[in-house]
Design an enzyme around this catalytic site. Structure first.
Site, PDB file in Angstrom:
ATOM      1  N   SER A 123       0.833  -1.200   0.000  1.00 33.98           N
ATOM      2  CA  SER A 123       0.000   0.000   0.000  1.00 33.98           C
ATOM      3  C   SER A 123       0.867   1.248   0.000  1.00 33.98           C
ATOM      4  O   SER A 123       1.966   1.258   0.569  1.00 33.98           O
ATOM      5  CB  SER A 123      -0.865  -0.028   1.264  1.00 33.98           C
ATOM      6  OG  SER A 123      -1.457   1.222   1.464  1.00 33.98           O
ATOM      7  N   TYR A 147      -1.322  -0.723  10.674  1.00 32.82           N
ATOM      8  CA  TYR A 147      -1.647  -1.342   9.386  1.00 32.82           C
ATOM      9  C   TYR A 147      -0.513  -1.115   8.379  1.00 32.82           C
ATOM     10  O   TYR A 147      -0.032  -2.050   7.737  1.00 32.82           O
ATOM     11  CB  TYR A 147      -2.970  -0.777   8.842  1.00 32.82           C
ATOM     12  CG  TYR A 147      -3.178  -1.048   7.378  1.00 32.82           C
ATOM     13  CD1 TYR A 147      -3.396  -2.347   6.919  1.00 32.82           C
ATOM     14  CD2 TYR A 147      -3.130  -0.013   6.436  1.00 32.82           C
ATOM     15  CE1 TYR A 147      -3.565  -2.601   5.558  1.00 32.82           C
ATOM     16  CE2 TYR A 147      -3.301  -0.259   5.088  1.00 32.82           C
ATOM     17  CZ  TYR A 147      -3.515  -1.553   4.648  1.00 32.82           C
ATOM     18  OH  TYR A 147      -3.668  -1.803   3.306  1.00 32.82           O
ATOM     19  N   LYS A 151       2.399  -3.801   6.370  1.00 30.72           N
ATOM     20  CA  LYS A 151       2.789  -3.876   4.948  1.00 30.72           C
ATOM     21  C   LYS A 151       4.299  -3.676   4.818  1.00 30.72           C
ATOM     22  O   LYS A 151       4.968  -4.363   4.047  1.00 30.72           O
ATOM     23  CB  LYS A 151       2.039  -2.807   4.140  1.00 30.72           C
ATOM     24  CG  LYS A 151       0.535  -3.020   4.073  1.00 30.72           C
ATOM     25  CD  LYS A 151       0.184  -4.268   3.273  1.00 30.72           C
ATOM     26  CE  LYS A 151      -1.313  -4.479   3.148  1.00 30.72           C
ATOM     27  NZ  LYS A 151      -1.683  -5.766   2.556  1.00 30.72           N
TER      28      LYS A 151
HETATM   29  P1  NAD Z   1     -11.064  -6.736   1.417  1.00 32.14           P
HETATM   30  O1  NAD Z   1     -11.225  -6.745   2.894  1.00 32.14           O
HETATM   31  O2  NAD Z   1     -12.260  -6.557   0.580  1.00 32.14           O
HETATM   32  O3  NAD Z   1     -10.298  -8.065   0.947  1.00 32.14           O
HETATM   33  C1  NAD Z   1      -9.368  -8.735   1.755  1.00 32.14           C
HETATM   34  C2  NAD Z   1      -9.825 -10.181   1.853  1.00 32.14           C
HETATM   35  O4  NAD Z   1      -8.882 -10.925   2.643  1.00 32.14           O
HETATM   36  C3  NAD Z   1     -11.188 -10.326   2.513  1.00 32.14           C
HETATM   37  O5  NAD Z   1     -12.030 -11.087   1.652  1.00 32.14           O
HETATM   38  C4  NAD Z   1     -10.902 -11.068   3.819  1.00 32.14           C
HETATM   39  O6  NAD Z   1     -11.979 -11.908   4.187  1.00 32.14           O
HETATM   40  C5  NAD Z   1      -9.637 -11.815   3.459  1.00 32.14           C
HETATM   41  N1  NAD Z   1      -8.755 -12.157   4.596  1.00 32.14           N
HETATM   42  C6  NAD Z   1      -8.311 -11.344   5.583  1.00 32.14           C
HETATM   43  N2  NAD Z   1      -7.502 -12.019   6.397  1.00 32.14           N
HETATM   44  C7  NAD Z   1      -7.408 -13.293   5.928  1.00 32.14           C
HETATM   45  C8  NAD Z   1      -6.735 -14.448   6.342  1.00 32.14           C
HETATM   46  N3  NAD Z   1      -5.975 -14.470   7.438  1.00 32.14           N
HETATM   47  N4  NAD Z   1      -6.864 -15.593   5.611  1.00 32.14           N
HETATM   48  C9  NAD Z   1      -7.640 -15.612   4.514  1.00 32.14           C
HETATM   49  N5  NAD Z   1      -8.330 -14.533   4.073  1.00 32.14           N
HETATM   50  C10 NAD Z   1      -8.213 -13.392   4.776  1.00 32.14           C
HETATM   51  O7  NAD Z   1      -9.959  -5.617   1.088  1.00 32.14           O
HETATM   52  P2  NAD Z   1      -9.419  -5.103  -0.316  1.00 32.14           P
HETATM   53  O8  NAD Z   1      -9.703  -3.657  -0.397  1.00 32.14           O
HETATM   54  O9  NAD Z   1      -9.875  -6.003  -1.400  1.00 32.14           O
HETATM   55  O10 NAD Z   1      -7.856  -5.256  -0.072  1.00 32.14           O
HETATM   56  C11 NAD Z   1      -7.095  -6.324  -0.589  1.00 32.14           C
HETATM   57  C12 NAD Z   1      -5.628  -6.101  -0.212  1.00 32.14           C
HETATM   58  O11 NAD Z   1      -5.200  -4.851  -0.744  1.00 32.14           O
HETATM   59  C13 NAD Z   1      -5.401  -6.029   1.291  1.00 32.14           C
HETATM   60  O12 NAD Z   1      -4.211  -6.718   1.600  1.00 32.14           O
HETATM   61  C14 NAD Z   1      -5.252  -4.557   1.555  1.00 32.14           C
HETATM   62  O13 NAD Z   1      -4.434  -4.303   2.668  1.00 32.14           O
HETATM   63  C15 NAD Z   1      -4.585  -4.081   0.261  1.00 32.14           C
HETATM   64  N6  NAD Z   1      -4.825  -2.652  -0.007  1.00 32.14           N
HETATM   65  C16 NAD Z   1      -6.109  -2.181  -0.078  1.00 32.14           C
HETATM   66  C17 NAD Z   1      -6.326  -0.820  -0.313  1.00 32.14           C
HETATM   67  C18 NAD Z   1      -7.709  -0.260  -0.352  1.00 32.14           C
HETATM   68  O14 NAD Z   1      -7.863   0.966  -0.205  1.00 32.14           O
HETATM   69  N7  NAD Z   1      -8.737  -1.057  -0.589  1.00 32.14           N
HETATM   70  C19 NAD Z   1      -5.227   0.054  -0.483  1.00 32.14           C
HETATM   71  C20 NAD Z   1      -3.944  -0.476  -0.422  1.00 32.14           C
HETATM   72  C21 NAD Z   1      -3.747  -1.838  -0.188  1.00 32.14           C
HETATM   73  N1  UFG Z   2     -12.518  11.507   3.596  1.00 28.75           N
HETATM   74  C1  UFG Z   2     -13.486  12.395   4.042  1.00 28.75           C
HETATM   75  N2  UFG Z   2     -14.633  11.866   4.566  1.00 28.75           N
HETATM   76  C2  UFG Z   2     -14.857  10.522   4.656  1.00 28.75           C
HETATM   77  C3  UFG Z   2     -13.858   9.637   4.197  1.00 28.75           C
HETATM   78  C4  UFG Z   2     -12.686  10.176   3.685  1.00 28.75           C
HETATM   79  O1  UFG Z   2     -13.320  13.608   3.963  1.00 28.75           O
HETATM   80  O2  UFG Z   2     -15.927  10.112   5.158  1.00 28.75           O
HETATM   81  C5  UFG Z   2     -11.272  12.056   2.996  1.00 28.75           C
HETATM   82  C6  UFG Z   2     -10.033  11.768   3.815  1.00 28.75           C
HETATM   83  O3  UFG Z   2      -9.848  12.721   4.824  1.00 28.75           O
HETATM   84  C7  UFG Z   2      -8.953  11.789   2.716  1.00 28.75           C
HETATM   85  C8  UFG Z   2      -9.688  11.273   1.474  1.00 28.75           C
HETATM   86  O4  UFG Z   2     -11.078  11.438   1.738  1.00 28.75           O
HETATM   87  O5  UFG Z   2      -8.551  13.113   2.484  1.00 28.75           O
HETATM   88  C9  UFG Z   2      -9.418   9.798   1.184  1.00 28.75           C
HETATM   89  O6  UFG Z   2      -9.700   9.042   2.364  1.00 28.75           O
HETATM   90  P1  UFG Z   2      -9.836   7.443   2.338  1.00 28.75           P
HETATM   91  O7  UFG Z   2     -10.159   7.014   3.725  1.00 28.75           O
HETATM   92  O8  UFG Z   2     -10.773   7.036   1.273  1.00 28.75           O
HETATM   93  O9  UFG Z   2      -8.393   6.962   1.880  1.00 28.75           O
HETATM   94  P2  UFG Z   2      -6.966   7.167   2.556  1.00 28.75           P
HETATM   95  O10 UFG Z   2      -6.131   7.924   1.578  1.00 28.75           O
HETATM   96  O11 UFG Z   2      -7.069   7.716   3.899  1.00 28.75           O
HETATM   97  O12 UFG Z   2      -6.441   5.677   2.704  1.00 28.75           O
HETATM   98  C10 UFG Z   2      -6.649   4.656   1.717  1.00 28.75           C
HETATM   99  C11 UFG Z   2      -6.820   3.316   2.418  1.00 28.75           C
HETATM  100  C12 UFG Z   2      -5.525   2.896   3.041  1.00 28.75           C
HETATM  101  C13 UFG Z   2      -4.450   2.884   2.010  1.00 28.75           C
HETATM  102  C14 UFG Z   2      -4.327   4.237   1.347  1.00 28.75           C
HETATM  103  C15 UFG Z   2      -3.325   4.149   0.244  1.00 28.75           C
HETATM  104  O13 UFG Z   2      -7.823   3.408   3.414  1.00 28.75           O
HETATM  105  O14 UFG Z   2      -5.657   1.610   3.552  1.00 28.75           O
HETATM  106  O15 UFG Z   2      -5.588   4.632   0.820  1.00 28.75           O
HETATM  107  O16 UFG Z   2      -3.021   5.421  -0.231  1.00 28.75           O
HETATM  108  F1  UFG Z   2      -3.273   2.559   2.565  1.00 28.75           F
END
Ligand code: NAD
Ligand code: UFG
Length: 336
Positions: A123, A147, A151
């Site tokens: 991430s 978190y 990573k």
């Molecule tokens: P998500 O929660 O929808 O998907 C993650 C999945 O992993 C879920 O289905 C959950 O049930 C499963 N899981 C969690 N722990 C597990 C375990 N121990 N064994 C088996 N399954 C398990 O989240 P997502 O948004 O699809 O994220 C996928 C990956 O991308 C994650 O590793 C997350 O950290 C990373 N990521 C997400 C974002 C974001 O904003 N969505 C940003 C950066 C990185």
């Molecule tokens: N925001 C609001 N109101 C809300 C939600 C978000 O104003 O209800 C704003 C936040 O303050 C920020 C922007 O929208 O300025 C984006 O916020 P998000 O929570 O959607 O995303 P973040 O950038 O905080 O973080 C996300 C994921 C992290 C990941 C990161 C990677 O949540 O897990 O992107 O850049 F690591």
């Protein structure tokens, strides 16, 4: 055969689609802690392909080893993990156990089964507070929450593993802000409870499930005072995994940003969502959210140069696809 961990999750279901569309066979593993099997059923009907599903935890090394052997897996795309920043502050051990220990168990099973190709979802949060922009992969890594540190530690562990055994093929992908949904409107993000992230919250306000959005701070040093992020369409993100996988033909370890290289402000997102949905998004201005950075966007040139990947979808398309998913599935996978 590709093993996809976290395969029923938001990004996992889109990566699964992309893998199937590209002709790969997929076995998905998930412990369903933050998702349901319904997403995979949708993926199957959309792709017209089968996907075998194992309800397993990545911390169960024996189960993973069995799956790797029984299914003839050649590469692993590892997305399983917990991802809520605020939750990680109150339950850090749960995060270290699930994300770090879980990945250790998974990688140990891979080593035993001699499966040494891995794509890992990291991430942009590993960068912490940007000291310069855009963020390239050489930017110092100073994650500001548990978190983000999970990573970071996994990245370091994979680098050490590669140093000790250089026949591994590893791609570490640092996602920026994934949003949107598959253009069919059949798969998308289905957050449990109150959404933490901007787009799902905005979509729920647009459909009337929530009264108003709270914008966390409008006094940042940005054009309109609200935070700026690099939003990336989840389908573009998914195709990045395909490109990274094809790059894994040779041993090596590569770390790459997956972002668009362009920032959009929170207010810009709200305006764009209003335009595509034809709904108004009432909002109020709140205090800054603790831990938020003002501006964060990627330098995505390395992914383009090393494995030929570039995001192509616009913010309008991200909002339009997110809205289609929300409209077709007002209660996510649960109510349809
Ligand atoms: P998500 O929660 O929808 O998907 C993650 C999945 O992993 C879920 O289905 C959950 O049930 C499963 N899981 C969690 N722990 C597990 C375990 N121990 N064994 C088996 N399954 C398990 O989240 P997502 O948004 O699809 O994220 C996928 C990956 O991308 C994650 O590793 C997350 O950290 C990373 N990521 C997400 C974002 C974001 O904003 N969505 C940003 C950066 C990185
Ligand atoms: N925001 C609001 N109101 C809300 C939600 C978000 O104003 O209800 C704003 C936040 O303050 C920020 C922007 O929208 O300025 C984006 O916020 P998000 O929570 O959607 O995303 P973040 O950038 O905080 O973080 C996300 C994921 C992290 C990941 C990161 C990677 O949540 O897990 O992107 O850049 F690591």
């Amino acid at each position: 055969m590709i093993l996809l961990t976290g395969g029923t999750g938001y990004i996992g279901s889109h990566v699964c689609m992309a893998l199937l569309d590209a002709g790969h066979d997929v076995v998905a593993v998930d412990n369903l802690s933050n998702s349901s099997r319904a997403s995979l059923e949708r993926v199957k009907s959309l792709s017209g392909r089968t996907v075998s599903f194992w309800h397993a935890d990545i911390q169960n090394e024996e189960a993973i080893y069995e799956i790797l052997r029984a299914c003839g897996v050649t590469a692993v795309v590892h997305l399983a993990g917990l991802k809520a920043v605020a939750e990680s502050n109150v339950a850090p051990l749960t995060y270290y156990e699930n994300n770090v220990l879980g990945t250790m168990r998974l990688v140990s099973a891979m080593k035993r089964a001699n499966v040494k190709s891995l794509v890992f979802s990291s991430s942009a949060t590993v960068y912490g507070m940007p000291t310069y922009l855009p963020l390239d992969e050489k930017h110092p890594l100073r994650p500001t929450n548990p978190y983000g540190r999970t990573k970071f530690f996994v990245e370091e562990m994979l680098k050490d593993l590669y140093k000790s055994e250089n026949d591994w093929r590893i791609a570490i992908l640092r996602y920026f802000n994934p949003v949107g949904a598959h253009e069919s409107g059949l798969i998308g993000e289905d957050p449990r409870g109150t959404p933490n992230n901007l787009l799902p919250f905005v979509a729920q306000v647009a459909i009337g499930k929530r009264e108003k959005l709270v914008i966390w701070g409008n006094d940042y040093n940005t054009s309109d005072g609200t935070g700026i992020r690099d939003f990336i369409h989840v389908v573009d993100l998914a195709s990045g995994h395909l490109c990274a996988l094809s790059h894994l033909k040779e041993p090596g370890l590569l770390t790459a940003n997956l972002g668009t290289g362009k920032g959009a402000s929170v207010l810009e997102v709200v305006r764009t969502f209003e335009a595509v949905s034809g709904r108004s998004i009432p909002y109020a201005i709140g205090e800054r959210r603790v831990g938020d950075v003002a501006v964060c966007y990627a330098d995505p040139t390395l992914a383009a140069a090393r494995f030929g990947w570039k995001a192509t979808r616009s913010l309008t398309q991200m909002c339009a696809d997110h809205w289609r998913w929300q409209l077709k599935n007002p209660n996510g996978y649960g109510g349809t």
